[in-house]
Design a protein around this motif. Sequence first.
Motif, PDB file in Angstrom:
ATOM      1  N   LEU A  55      38.990  34.366  22.588  1.00 24.44           N
ATOM      2  CA  LEU A  55      37.600  34.805  22.689  1.00 24.44           C
ATOM      3  C   LEU A  55      37.247  35.627  21.462  1.00 24.44           C
ATOM      4  N   ASP A  56      36.031  35.444  20.955  1.00 22.77           N
ATOM      5  CA  ASP A  56      35.548  36.312  19.891  1.00 22.77           C
ATOM      6  C   ASP A  56      34.361  37.095  20.441  1.00 22.77           C
ATOM      7  N   SER A  79      39.358  31.055  41.446  1.00 27.24           N
ATOM      8  CA  SER A  79      38.391  29.999  41.132  1.00 27.24           C
ATOM      9  C   SER A  79      37.765  30.178  39.754  1.00 27.24           C
ATOM     10  N   CYS A  80      37.757  31.418  39.264  1.00 20.64           N
ATOM     11  CA  CYS A  80      37.190  31.611  37.929  1.00 20.64           C
ATOM     12  C   CYS A  80      37.779  32.854  37.264  1.00 20.64           C
ATOM     13  N   LEU A  81      37.464  33.002  35.985  1.00 19.73           N
ATOM     14  CA  LEU A  81      37.944  34.155  35.228  1.00 19.73           C
ATOM     15  C   LEU A  81      36.795  35.143  35.013  1.00 19.73           C
ATOM     16  N   HIS A  82      37.042  36.399  35.369  1.00 21.24           N
ATOM     17  CA  HIS A  82      36.048  37.448  35.182  1.00 21.24           C
ATOM     18  C   HIS A  82      36.465  38.361  34.049  1.00 21.24           C
ATOM     19  N   VAL A 100      46.325  34.257  30.485  1.00 20.36           N
ATOM     20  CA  VAL A 100      45.561  34.166  31.721  1.00 20.36           C
ATOM     21  C   VAL A 100      44.985  32.757  31.916  1.00 20.36           C
ATOM     22  N   LEU A 101      44.688  32.082  30.806  1.00 21.18           N
ATOM     23  CA  LEU A 101      44.210  30.693  30.913  1.00 21.18           C
ATOM     24  C   LEU A 101      45.282  29.782  31.500  1.00 21.18           C
ATOM     25  N   SER A 102      46.517  30.023  31.097  1.00 18.42           N
ATOM     26  CA  SER A 102      47.617  29.164  31.547  1.00 18.42           C
ATOM     27  C   SER A 102      48.085  29.525  32.952  1.00 18.42           C
ATOM     28  N   GLY A 103      47.555  30.654  33.483  1.00 18.47           N
ATOM     29  CA  GLY A 103      47.961  31.064  34.825  1.00 18.47           C
ATOM     30  C   GLY A 103      49.242  31.885  34.846  1.00 18.47           C
ATOM     31  N   LYS A 104      49.742  32.225  33.657  1.00 23.61           N
ATOM     32  CA  LYS A 104      50.984  32.995  33.590  1.00 23.61           C
ATOM     33  C   LYS A 104      50.775  34.392  34.167  1.00 23.61           C
ATOM     34  N   GLY A 113      34.866  30.966  30.311  1.00 23.45           N
ATOM     35  CA  GLY A 113      35.082  29.530  30.478  1.00 23.45           C
ATOM     36  C   GLY A 113      35.645  28.949  29.198  1.00 23.45           C
ATOM     37  N   GLU A 114      36.288  27.795  29.343  1.00 25.58           N
ATOM     38  CA  GLU A 114      36.819  27.138  28.155  1.00 25.58           C
ATOM     39  C   GLU A 114      35.781  26.214  27.551  1.00 25.58           C
TER      40      GLU A 114
END
Length: 180
Positions: free
Chosen positions: A110-111, A53-56, A8-12, A89-90
């Motif tokens: 994520l942990d 715009s962001c990750l939920h 999901v970070l890479s937008g795949k 967020g990264e």
Amino acid sequence: MKLDITPVLSGKVRKMPFSYEIDADGGDMPLPPDGVALTSPIRVNGTISDSGSCLHLVLTANVDYKAECDRCADEINGNAETSLERLVGEEGFVSDENADDYFIAVDGALDLDFDVAEELMLAFPSRMLCREDCRGVCPDCGVNLNRESCDCAEKRGREVDPRWQGLMGLLEQDNDENKK
Ligand SMILES: [Zn+2]
Ligand SMILES: [Zn+2]
């Protein structure tokens, strides 16, 4: 557990569901309230979604537990559940003042374990009752009043229902008048 969120970070993908279990006894995990023993791993189910715009991240977590009823000491087997909602967020891209709203991904992972367990430990009822109207135990003879009855209250004679007291007063008056 480290949850790999690179898809999901890479937008795949725009949406990444996940579910896994946390060993609640492991290491430095937050402890349940006094008198509560966990009887299952913590089960986690969630989704990370990319809104553009962001990750939920939203998740629910639950765990089985065993405890004693505060009133009658019977065993209770219950399930505590909580839910969490944060932004993702990264590392390096989230300012300190916003950090509380975020789960921070480190090296694409994520942990969540500690935060999830901590939140779940707040979800236990503040009073442990085997049922809402548990009658407890008799203070005199100790029988469980949910299962048995005793005549201790009667013997003590001080548990007259207040609604009857007025009526009993009238009856006594009646008796006095009859005697006249
Ligand atoms: Zn009880
Ligand atoms: Zn009794």
